[in-house]
Design a protein around this motif. Structure first.
Motif, PDB file in Angstrom:
ATOM      1  N   GLY A  49       0.728  -1.339   0.124  1.00 19.81           N
ATOM      2  CA  GLY A  49      -0.090  -0.031  -0.022  1.00 19.81           C
ATOM      3  C   GLY A  49       0.881   1.315  -0.072  1.00 19.81           C
ATOM      4  O   GLY A  49       0.366   2.308   0.146  1.00 19.81           O
ATOM      5  N   GLU A  50       2.248   1.261  -0.065  1.00 23.70           N
ATOM      6  CA  GLU A  50       3.042   2.275  -0.144  1.00 23.70           C
ATOM      7  C   GLU A  50       3.591   2.790  -1.507  1.00 23.70           C
ATOM      8  O   GLU A  50       3.846   1.853  -2.090  1.00 23.70           O
ATOM      9  CB  GLU A  50       4.116   1.975   0.905  1.00 23.70           C
ATOM     10  CG  GLU A  50       5.050   2.957   1.522  1.00 23.70           C
ATOM     11  CD  GLU A  50       6.187   2.595   2.384  1.00 23.70           C
ATOM     12  OE1 GLU A  50       6.484   3.230   3.327  1.00 23.70           O
ATOM     13  OE2 GLU A  50       6.825   1.543   2.284  1.00 23.70           O
ATOM     14  N   THR A  51       3.450   3.865  -1.628  1.00 25.44           N
ATOM     15  CA  THR A  51       4.324   4.240  -2.950  1.00 25.44           C
ATOM     16  C   THR A  51       5.795   4.303  -2.889  1.00 25.44           C
ATOM     17  O   THR A  51       6.325   4.266  -1.737  1.00 25.44           O
ATOM     18  CB  THR A  51       3.750   5.679  -3.374  1.00 25.44           C
ATOM     19  OG1 THR A  51       4.309   6.620  -2.403  1.00 25.44           O
ATOM     20  CG2 THR A  51       2.190   6.030  -3.404  1.00 25.44           C
ATOM     21  N   PRO A  52       6.353   4.345  -3.885  1.00 22.23           N
ATOM     22  CA  PRO A  52       7.981   4.349  -3.814  1.00 22.23           C
ATOM     23  C   PRO A  52       8.309   5.727  -3.007  1.00 22.23           C
ATOM     24  O   PRO A  52       9.358   5.563  -2.084  1.00 22.23           O
ATOM     25  CB  PRO A  52       8.413   4.279  -5.340  1.00 22.23           C
ATOM     26  CG  PRO A  52       7.302   3.503  -6.066  1.00 22.23           C
ATOM     27  CD  PRO A  52       6.231   3.952  -5.199  1.00 22.23           C
ATOM     28  N   ILE A  53       7.906   7.055  -3.289  1.00 24.53           N
ATOM     29  CA  ILE A  53       8.281   7.933  -2.563  1.00 24.53           C
ATOM     30  C   ILE A  53       7.943   7.805  -1.236  1.00 24.53           C
ATOM     31  O   ILE A  53       8.775   8.353  -0.330  1.00 24.53           O
ATOM     32  CB  ILE A  53       7.406   9.207  -3.306  1.00 24.53           C
ATOM     33  CG1 ILE A  53       7.982   9.565  -4.495  1.00 24.53           C
ATOM     34  CG2 ILE A  53       7.546  10.553  -2.342  1.00 24.53           C
ATOM     35  CD1 ILE A  53       7.293  10.441  -5.378  1.00 24.53           C
ATOM     36  N   GLU A  54       6.906   7.261  -0.921  1.00 24.96           N
ATOM     37  CA  GLU A  54       6.346   7.192   0.651  1.00 24.96           C
ATOM     38  C   GLU A  54       7.259   6.057   1.401  1.00 24.96           C
ATOM     39  O   GLU A  54       8.112   6.298   2.389  1.00 24.96           O
ATOM     40  CB  GLU A  54       5.297   6.523   1.043  1.00 24.96           C
ATOM     41  CG  GLU A  54       3.958   7.670   0.635  1.00 24.96           C
ATOM     42  CD  GLU A  54       2.765   6.943   0.467  1.00 24.96           C
ATOM     43  OE1 GLU A  54       1.533   7.906   0.518  1.00 24.96           O
ATOM     44  OE2 GLU A  54       2.444   5.553   0.363  1.00 24.96           O
ATOM     45  N   ALA A  55       7.649   4.929   0.707  1.00 20.44           N
ATOM     46  CA  ALA A  55       9.023   4.242   0.908  1.00 20.44           C
ATOM     47  C   ALA A  55      10.321   4.829   0.976  1.00 20.44           C
ATOM     48  O   ALA A  55      11.088   4.615   2.254  1.00 20.44           O
ATOM     49  CB  ALA A  55       9.003   2.785   0.164  1.00 20.44           C
ATOM     50  N   ALA A  56      10.547   5.453   0.260  1.00 22.40           N
ATOM     51  CA  ALA A  56      11.798   6.396   0.433  1.00 22.40           C
ATOM     52  C   ALA A  56      12.219   7.284   1.431  1.00 22.40           C
ATOM     53  O   ALA A  56      13.026   7.284   2.349  1.00 22.40           O
ATOM     54  CB  ALA A  56      12.142   7.031  -0.864  1.00 22.40           C
ATOM     55  N   MET A  57      10.971   8.091   1.864  1.00 21.68           N
ATOM     56  CA  MET A  57      11.116   8.826   3.101  1.00 21.68           C
ATOM     57  C   MET A  57      10.853   8.038   4.246  1.00 21.68           C
ATOM     58  O   MET A  57      11.613   8.400   5.132  1.00 21.68           O
ATOM     59  CB  MET A  57       9.806   9.931   2.858  1.00 21.68           C
ATOM     60  CG  MET A  57       9.675  10.809   1.869  1.00 21.68           C
ATOM     61  SD  MET A  57      11.560  11.896   1.451  1.00 21.68           S
ATOM     62  CE  MET A  57      11.398  12.954   2.931  1.00 21.68           C
ATOM     63  N   ARG A  58      10.262   7.026   4.361  1.00 19.39           N
ATOM     64  CA  ARG A  58      10.155   6.094   5.572  1.00 19.39           C
ATOM     65  C   ARG A  58      11.463   5.617   5.688  1.00 19.39           C
ATOM     66  O   ARG A  58      12.059   5.602   7.037  1.00 19.39           O
ATOM     67  CB  ARG A  58       8.978   5.125   5.496  1.00 19.39           C
ATOM     68  CG  ARG A  58       9.089   4.267   6.469  1.00 19.39           C
ATOM     69  CD  ARG A  58       8.019   2.866   6.472  1.00 19.39           C
ATOM     70  NE  ARG A  58       8.088   2.536   5.118  1.00 19.39           N
ATOM     71  CZ  ARG A  58       9.361   1.709   4.976  1.00 19.39           C
ATOM     72  NH1 ARG A  58      10.091   1.154   5.723  1.00 19.39           N
ATOM     73  NH2 ARG A  58       9.316   0.821   3.798  1.00 19.39           N
ATOM     74  N   GLU A  59      12.092   5.126   4.856  1.00 20.51           N
ATOM     75  CA  GLU A  59      13.598   4.386   4.907  1.00 20.51           C
ATOM     76  C   GLU A  59      14.608   5.537   5.289  1.00 20.51           C
ATOM     77  O   GLU A  59      15.220   4.868   6.174  1.00 20.51           O
ATOM     78  CB  GLU A  59      14.005   3.829   3.679  1.00 20.51           C
ATOM     79  CG  GLU A  59      12.969   2.541   3.376  1.00 20.51           C
ATOM     80  CD  GLU A  59      13.330   1.408   4.007  1.00 20.51           C
ATOM     81  OE1 GLU A  59      14.534   0.997   4.828  1.00 20.51           O
ATOM     82  OE2 GLU A  59      12.563   0.376   4.247  1.00 20.51           O
ATOM     83  N   LEU A  60      14.428   6.422   4.875  1.00 11.48           N
ATOM     84  CA  LEU A  60      15.491   7.510   5.254  1.00 11.48           C
ATOM     85  C   LEU A  60      15.284   7.831   6.920  1.00 11.48           C
ATOM     86  O   LEU A  60      16.437   7.663   7.544  1.00 11.48           O
ATOM     87  CB  LEU A  60      15.151   8.899   4.517  1.00 11.48           C
ATOM     88  CG  LEU A  60      16.223   9.836   4.247  1.00 11.48           C
ATOM     89  CD1 LEU A  60      17.644   9.387   3.661  1.00 11.48           C
ATOM     90  CD2 LEU A  60      16.034  11.195   3.697  1.00 11.48           C
TER      91      LEU A  60
END
Length: 175
Positions: free
Chosen positions: A57-68
């Motif tokens: 359910g996560e977009t790549p942009i959301e995942a990138a910010m979360r991972e950071l």
């Protein structure tokens, strides 16, 4: 008669049997145009950029910010660019069926170049599930030489894709 998978000598899982893990990666650039890199926790000399899986359910942009935030303790970044295509790498044969809980042959990654909007004090690798035990700012062009061999082709693509970003940041203070 027993099925082949029921026998003790069942065939070993191969890369062709497994999918790629959907993932994101982040090339985080400071005001000097240097990219953040971390040494993998417990593996001396295993440098890499922040990266991680995309949750359901996560977009790549959301995942990138979360991972950071999860990996280096900051969300002080803005996206400058992203790779137009997904980049893939395969695990070495000895890791197939072991790494990533045995579920994946490697990773397919959407990479983001980000401008760091904070200062070094905003980076904190002492997070609940640490990925890195040390970090530094590095020249993007030399990054592929520091990466584990099986990830090097992806890092060469990242260096080529984002090659102009350090200069753009240095010239304008932003990309």
């Amino acid at each position: 008669m027993a099925k082949k998978s029921d026998t003790p000598n069942a065939e070993k899982v191969t890369a062709d049997d497994l999918p790629y893990r959907p993932c994101v990666g982040i090339a985080l650039f400071n005001a000097d145009g240097l990219v953040w890199m971390g040494n993998r926790f417990g593996f001396e000399g295993a440098w890499q950029l922040p990266q991680g899986g995309i949750d359901d359910g996560e977009t790549p942009i959301e995942a990138a910010m979360r991972e950071l935030k999860e990996e280096i303790g900051t969300d002080k970044a803005e996206i400058i660019s992203e790779t137009p295509n997904w980049l893939t790498y395969d695990l070495p044969e000895h890791l197939i069926g072991k790494a990533f809980k045995g579920k994946y042959r490697g990773q397919k990654q959407k990479w983001f170049a980000m401008r760091f909007t904070g200062t070094d004090k905003h980076i904190n690798i002492d997070v609940p599930d640490p990925e890195f035990d040390s970090w530094r700012w590095n020249d993007l062009a030399t990054l592929p030489d520091l990466i584990v061999p099986f990830k090097r082709p992806v890092y060469l693509q990242i260096a080529a894709e984002f090659h102009d970003i350090p200069q753009r940041i240095r010239e304008k203070g932003q990309a």
